[in-house]
Scaffold this motif. Structure first.
Motif, PDB file in Angstrom:
ATOM      1  N   GLY A   1      13.439   8.688  -1.303  1.00 15.35           N
ATOM      2  CA  GLY A   1      13.921   7.309  -1.335  1.00 15.35           C
ATOM      3  C   GLY A   1      14.159   6.700   0.030  1.00 15.35           C
ATOM      4  N   ASP A   2      15.322   6.041   0.181  1.00 11.96           N
ATOM      5  CA  ASP A   2      15.577   5.311   1.415  1.00 11.96           C
ATOM      6  C   ASP A   2      15.981   6.212   2.573  1.00 11.96           C
ATOM      7  OD1 ASP A   2      18.133   6.016   0.676  1.00 11.96           O
ATOM      8  OD2 ASP A   2      18.879   3.959   0.432  1.00 11.96           O
ATOM      9  N   ARG A   3      15.969   7.519   2.372  1.00  7.52           N
ATOM     10  CA  ARG A   3      16.160   8.436   3.499  1.00  7.52           C
ATOM     11  C   ARG A   3      14.926   8.447   4.406  1.00  7.52           C
ATOM     12  NH1 ARG A   3      20.316  12.191   2.621  1.00  7.52           N
ATOM     13  NH2 ARG A   3      21.179  12.173   0.507  1.00  7.52           N
ATOM     14  N   LEU A   4      13.788   8.035   3.847  1.00 12.03           N
ATOM     15  CA  LEU A   4      12.505   8.125   4.550  1.00 12.03           C
ATOM     16  C   LEU A   4      12.287   6.940   5.478  1.00 12.03           C
ATOM     17  CD1 LEU A   4       9.737   9.725   4.662  1.00 12.03           C
ATOM     18  CD2 LEU A   4       8.913   8.018   3.021  1.00 12.03           C
ATOM     19  N   ARG A   5      11.903   7.254   6.716  1.00 11.56           N
ATOM     20  CA  ARG A   5      11.454   6.227   7.651  1.00 11.56           C
ATOM     21  C   ARG A   5       9.933   6.109   7.611  1.00 11.56           C
ATOM     22  NH1 ARG A   5      13.610   4.098  12.590  1.00 11.56           N
ATOM     23  NH2 ARG A   5      11.993   3.287  13.977  1.00 11.56           N
ATOM     24  N   ARG A   6       9.249   7.258   7.689  1.00 13.47           N
ATOM     25  CA  ARG A   6       7.786   7.254   7.716  1.00 13.47           C
ATOM     26  C   ARG A   6       7.264   8.642   7.359  1.00 13.47           C
ATOM     27  NH1 ARG A   6       3.453   4.242   9.636  1.00 13.47           N
ATOM     28  NH2 ARG A   6       4.930   2.550   9.992  1.00 13.47           N
TER      29      ARG A   6
ATOM     30  N   ILE B   1       1.630   7.166  -3.175  1.00 14.12           N
ATOM     31  CA  ILE B   1       1.858   7.402  -1.748  1.00 14.12           C
ATOM     32  C   ILE B   1       1.415   6.211  -0.906  1.00 14.12           C
ATOM     33  CG2 ILE B   1       1.769   9.911  -1.937  1.00 14.12           C
ATOM     34  CD1 ILE B   1      -1.108   9.797  -0.873  1.00 14.12           C
ATOM     35  N   GLY B   2       0.567   5.356  -1.445  1.00 13.82           N
ATOM     36  CA  GLY B   2       0.115   4.183  -0.696  1.00 13.82           C
ATOM     37  C   GLY B   2       1.217   3.172  -0.447  1.00 13.82           C
ATOM     38  N   GLN B   3       2.340   3.308  -1.155  1.00 10.74           N
ATOM     39  CA  GLN B   3       3.453   2.372  -0.987  1.00 10.74           C
ATOM     40  C   GLN B   3       4.405   2.789   0.134  1.00 10.74           C
ATOM     41  OE1 GLN B   3       5.380   2.195  -4.813  1.00 10.74           O
ATOM     42  NE2 GLN B   3       3.645   1.156  -5.798  1.00 10.74           N
ATOM     43  N   LEU B   4       4.179   3.963   0.726  1.00 12.21           N
ATOM     44  CA  LEU B   4       5.077   4.483   1.754  1.00 12.21           C
ATOM     45  C   LEU B   4       4.552   4.167   3.151  1.00 12.21           C
ATOM     46  CD1 LEU B   4       5.674   8.031   0.212  1.00 12.21           C
ATOM     47  CD2 LEU B   4       7.044   5.961  -0.129  1.00 12.21           C
TER      48      LEU B   4
ATOM     49  N   GLU C   1      -9.442   5.713   1.558  1.00 16.52           N
ATOM     50  CA  GLU C   1      -9.005   4.782   0.509  1.00 16.52           C
ATOM     51  C   GLU C   1      -7.550   4.367   0.720  1.00 16.52           C
ATOM     52  OE1 GLU C   1      -9.764   6.683  -3.191  1.00 16.52           O
ATOM     53  OE2 GLU C   1     -11.956   6.467  -3.058  1.00 16.52           O
ATOM     54  N   GLN C   2      -6.702   5.326   1.068  1.00 16.90           N
ATOM     55  CA  GLN C   2      -5.293   5.004   1.287  1.00 16.90           C
ATOM     56  C   GLN C   2      -5.106   4.133   2.535  1.00 16.90           C
ATOM     57  OE1 GLN C   2      -2.889   5.492  -0.750  1.00 16.90           O
ATOM     58  NE2 GLN C   2      -3.809   6.955  -2.171  1.00 16.90           N
ATOM     59  N   LEU C   3      -5.973   4.308   3.526  1.00 21.69           N
ATOM     60  CA  LEU C   3      -5.858   3.529   4.757  1.00 21.69           C
ATOM     61  C   LEU C   3      -6.135   2.036   4.542  1.00 21.69           C
ATOM     62  CD1 LEU C   3      -7.455   6.033   7.289  1.00 21.69           C
ATOM     63  CD2 LEU C   3      -5.135   5.109   7.427  1.00 21.69           C
ATOM     64  N   ARG C   4      -6.593   1.677   3.369  1.00 21.20           N
ATOM     65  CA  ARG C   4      -6.742   0.257   3.043  1.00 21.20           C
ATOM     66  C   ARG C   4      -5.382  -0.403   2.800  1.00 21.20           C
ATOM     67  NH1 ARG C   4     -11.488   1.128  -1.498  1.00 21.20           N
ATOM     68  NH2 ARG C   4     -13.137   1.859  -0.081  1.00 21.20           N
ATOM     69  N   SER C   5      -4.383   0.415   2.530  1.00 15.03           N
ATOM     70  CA  SER C   5      -3.045  -0.114   2.305  1.00 15.03           C
ATOM     71  C   SER C   5      -2.467  -0.668   3.608  1.00 15.03           C
ATOM     72  CB  SER C   5      -2.125   0.993   1.779  1.00 15.03           C
ATOM     73  OG  SER C   5      -0.766   0.587   1.847  1.00 15.03           O
ATOM     74  N   PRO C   6      -1.802  -1.809   3.569  1.00 11.20           N
ATOM     75  CA  PRO C   6      -1.174  -2.357   4.776  1.00 11.20           C
ATOM     76  C   PRO C   6      -0.033  -1.487   5.288  1.00 11.20           C
ATOM     77  CG  PRO C   6      -0.519  -3.621   2.839  1.00 11.20           C
ATOM     78  CD  PRO C   6      -1.608  -2.697   2.402  1.00 11.20           C
ATOM     79  N   ASP C   7       0.427  -0.538   4.472  1.00 15.84           N
ATOM     80  CA  ASP C   7       1.518   0.339   4.885  1.00 15.84           C
ATOM     81  C   ASP C   7       1.026   1.598   5.592  1.00 15.84           C
ATOM     82  OD1 ASP C   7       3.582  -1.280   3.828  1.00 15.84           O
ATOM     83  OD2 ASP C   7       3.142  -0.519   1.818  1.00 15.84           O
TER      84      ASP C   7
END
Length: 234
Positions: A91-96, A177-180, A200-206
């Motif tokens: 959850g919100d413990r994660l920075r990256r 995982i694409g939302q992180l 494919e995941q690198l298409r995510s803006p995140d």
């Protein structure tokens, strides 16, 4: 100050991060290097039965057990699979999340599910012959990966057989995982382009891509350059 949780790939223990961890600590960061169950000092005769779900629990336990916040969670090679799953749970413990030339988890698929039929048969034969373990690489397997002879000798001498169940047990994701917020580090001497699932995941803006002109084990070949990327994420 950022809390770095660093998880090594197949056959390795927390010791693999010693040099990178020292550089990050010198900058004032906290570093928690993880030895996954069944490996290094946690290796034992029953370790073949350790699944990657246990490796996810190992990582989550380090984060939650130490009440860590502002976490940069990094996984190398195989460890990208349990790291990605752990990242979806903290959850919100994660920075990256940082994947270091690693595999990434796909819900319902294991580490070896993406391999060719020939590759899967090869690793399954290895596990059958070694009592359920995936045997470590030999010195020849580390050639042309930007590693010194000394580094290769250390890696080979300290590697332990990897739990076979961990590479054959499917991942379970609680969110995409694409939302992180994610950085994928591609080591160019191990192939210039990311795998199809990473692309494919690198298409995510995140997600963002970083590159290192080195081999698959940058914590040994270019620890200062790897630590610089990490510290830039703090």
């Amino acid at each position: 100050m950022t809390n770095f949780v660093l998880v090594p790939g197949a056959w390795l223990g927390a010791w693999a991060w010693d040099e990178v961890a020292g550089l990050l600590r010198a900058e004032g960061h906290e570093v928690y290097a993880v030895t996954l169950s069944g490996l290094a000092e946690r290796h034992g005769p029953d370790s073949a039965q350790v699944g990657q779900s246990q490796h996810v629990e190992d990582i989550v336990s380090v984060v939650e057990g130490n009440d860590l916040r502002d976490v940069v969670l990094a996984g190398h090679s195989y460890a990208g699979i349990p790291v990605g799953q752990a990242a979806t749970r903290i959850g919100d413990r994660l920075r990256r999340v940082v994947y270091v030339d690693s595999n990434i988890p796909t819900d319902g698929k294991s580490f070896i599910d993406g391999w060719s039929d020939e590759g899967r048969a090869w690793v399954e034969d290895q596990m059958a012959e070694s009592g359920g373990f995936w045997p470590p690489l030999t010195a020849e397997d580390y050639v042309d990966q930007d590693l010194s002879d000394q580094a290769i000798a250390v890696i080979v001498s300290r590697s332990t057989p990897h739990p076979g169940r961990a590479i054959s047990e499917p991942a379970q994701l609680v969110r995409p995982i694409g939302q992180l917020q994610t950085t994928y580090i591609k080591c160019l001497m191990d192939g210039a382009d990311p795998s199809r699932d990473v692309a494919e995941q690198l298409r995510s803006p995140d997600w963002e891509l970083a590159e290192l002109p080195t081999g698959h084990w940058p914590m040994f070949s270019q620890p200062a350059a790897l630590a610089k990327i990490f510290s830039g994420l703090a």
